[in-house]
Write a protein that holds these residues in place. Structure first.
Motif, PDB file in Angstrom:
ATOM      1  N   LEU A 130     -13.414  -7.409   9.158  1.00  0.00           N
ATOM      2  CA  LEU A 130     -13.912  -6.037   9.092  1.00  0.00           C
ATOM      3  C   LEU A 130     -13.317  -5.145  10.170  1.00  0.00           C
ATOM      4  CD1 LEU A 130     -17.702  -6.754   8.440  1.00  0.00           C
ATOM      5  CD2 LEU A 130     -15.887  -6.291   6.769  1.00  0.00           C
ATOM      6  N   MET A 131     -12.565  -5.734  11.096  1.00  0.00           N
ATOM      7  CA  MET A 131     -12.043  -4.980  12.235  1.00  0.00           C
ATOM      8  C   MET A 131     -10.699  -4.315  11.954  1.00  0.00           C
ATOM      9  SD  MET A 131     -14.183  -5.041  14.724  1.00  0.00           S
ATOM     10  CE  MET A 131     -13.410  -4.936  16.324  1.00  0.00           C
ATOM     11  N   PHE A 132      -9.940  -4.845  11.019  1.00  0.00           N
ATOM     12  CA  PHE A 132      -8.589  -4.356  10.812  1.00  0.00           C
ATOM     13  C   PHE A 132      -8.512  -3.444   9.592  1.00  0.00           C
ATOM     14  CE2 PHE A 132      -8.146  -8.566  12.867  1.00  0.00           C
ATOM     15  CZ  PHE A 132      -7.669  -8.116  14.090  1.00  0.00           C
ATOM     16  N   SER A 133      -7.565  -2.516   9.640  1.00  0.00           N
ATOM     17  CA  SER A 133      -7.399  -1.576   8.531  1.00  0.00           C
ATOM     18  C   SER A 133      -5.952  -1.619   8.055  1.00  0.00           C
ATOM     19  CB  SER A 133      -7.785  -0.162   8.994  1.00  0.00           C
ATOM     20  OG  SER A 133      -6.929   0.257  10.037  1.00  0.00           O
ATOM     21  N   GLY A 134      -5.557  -0.619   7.323  1.00  0.00           N
ATOM     22  CA  GLY A 134      -4.172  -0.537   6.859  1.00  0.00           C
ATOM     23  C   GLY A 134      -3.835  -1.641   5.879  1.00  0.00           C
ATOM     24  N   THR A 135      -2.652  -2.241   6.050  1.00  0.00           N
ATOM     25  CA  THR A 135      -2.171  -3.243   5.100  1.00  0.00           C
ATOM     26  C   THR A 135      -3.005  -4.515   5.115  1.00  0.00           C
ATOM     27  OG1 THR A 135      -0.589  -4.099   6.719  1.00  0.00           O
ATOM     28  CG2 THR A 135       0.217  -2.410   5.173  1.00  0.00           C
ATOM     29  N   PHE A 136      -3.811  -4.722   6.151  1.00  0.00           N
ATOM     30  CA  PHE A 136      -4.658  -5.913   6.192  1.00  0.00           C
ATOM     31  C   PHE A 136      -5.666  -5.912   5.045  1.00  0.00           C
ATOM     32  CE2 PHE A 136      -8.430  -8.268   7.378  1.00  0.00           C
ATOM     33  CZ  PHE A 136      -7.875  -9.505   7.649  1.00  0.00           C
TER      34      PHE A 136
END
Length: 192
Positions: free
Chosen positions: A27-33
């Motif tokens: 839940l911490m990462f955004s973008g292409t993750f």
């Protein structure tokens, strides 16, 4: 027969809404993750699937491990093989990867080229080939080097996407096909 998959990817930019708070890594990462997270959920409907993330601060972490945003603006992006080597020296993530994948048949890597080059250098890719089916999504330049050294399913990364819709479909179809072939083989052995 091992009937499990593990996806290994690197971390991404932090979701701005997570500032200073602790949450599960996924839940911490955004973008292409997000693309990788959604794909792991989709694959999880077919067979048990672990999602592991190589993090500059934490080493190899499970998607559910609680983490806190890194203190600096974006120090999590590892840019060079030297940085990967330093991370491995500090946190032994390559050894941890070997332990974490041993119960999985399918190992799916969504990693930049410098990670794959380092894993080749460390002998990790060759080491796991005998007991696992390796699926790698990478750019063309590294693909030709990898093709000469290991037996794996290679899919071309396009643009900024880590996977791409076409590659997702190809991976899922390959896993379904393998599962059908294994079921037929097992049925044939039982009826003999």
């Amino acid at each position: 027969m091992k009937r499990k998959a593990v996806i290994i990817t690197d971390d991404s930019t932090f979701d701005k809404s997570s500032k200073g708070q602790a949450f599960p890594a996924q839940l911490m990462f955004s973008g292409t993750f997000r693309e990788v997270k959604i794909f792991s959920e989709k694959l999880g409907e077919i067979l048990p699937t672990d999602l592991l993330i190589i993090s500059r601060k934490y080493g190899l972490i499970d998607k559910n491990q609680i983490i806190v945003e890194y203190p600096n603006k974006n120090p999590n992006k590892i840019q060079t093989a030297k940085e990967i080597h330093e991370l491995n020296e500090k946190l032994s993530f390559v050894e941890t990867m070997s332990d974490r994948v041993k119960d999985s048949y399918f190992i799916i890597l969504f990693l930049p080229g410098h990670y794959l080059s380092y894993l080749m250098y460390m002998g990790w890719l060759s080491e796991i080939m005998s007991d696992h089916q390796l699926i790698i999504v990478t750019g063309n330049s590294l693909k030709s080097n990898l093709l000469n050294s290991i037996n794996a399913m290679f899919l071309r990364k396009k643009g900024v996407a880590r996977i791409g819709l076409k590659n997702q479909e190809l991976i899922i179809n390959a896993i379904k096909l393998y599962s059908i072939e294994q079921s037929i083989s097992l049925h044939q052995k039982i009826t003999l």
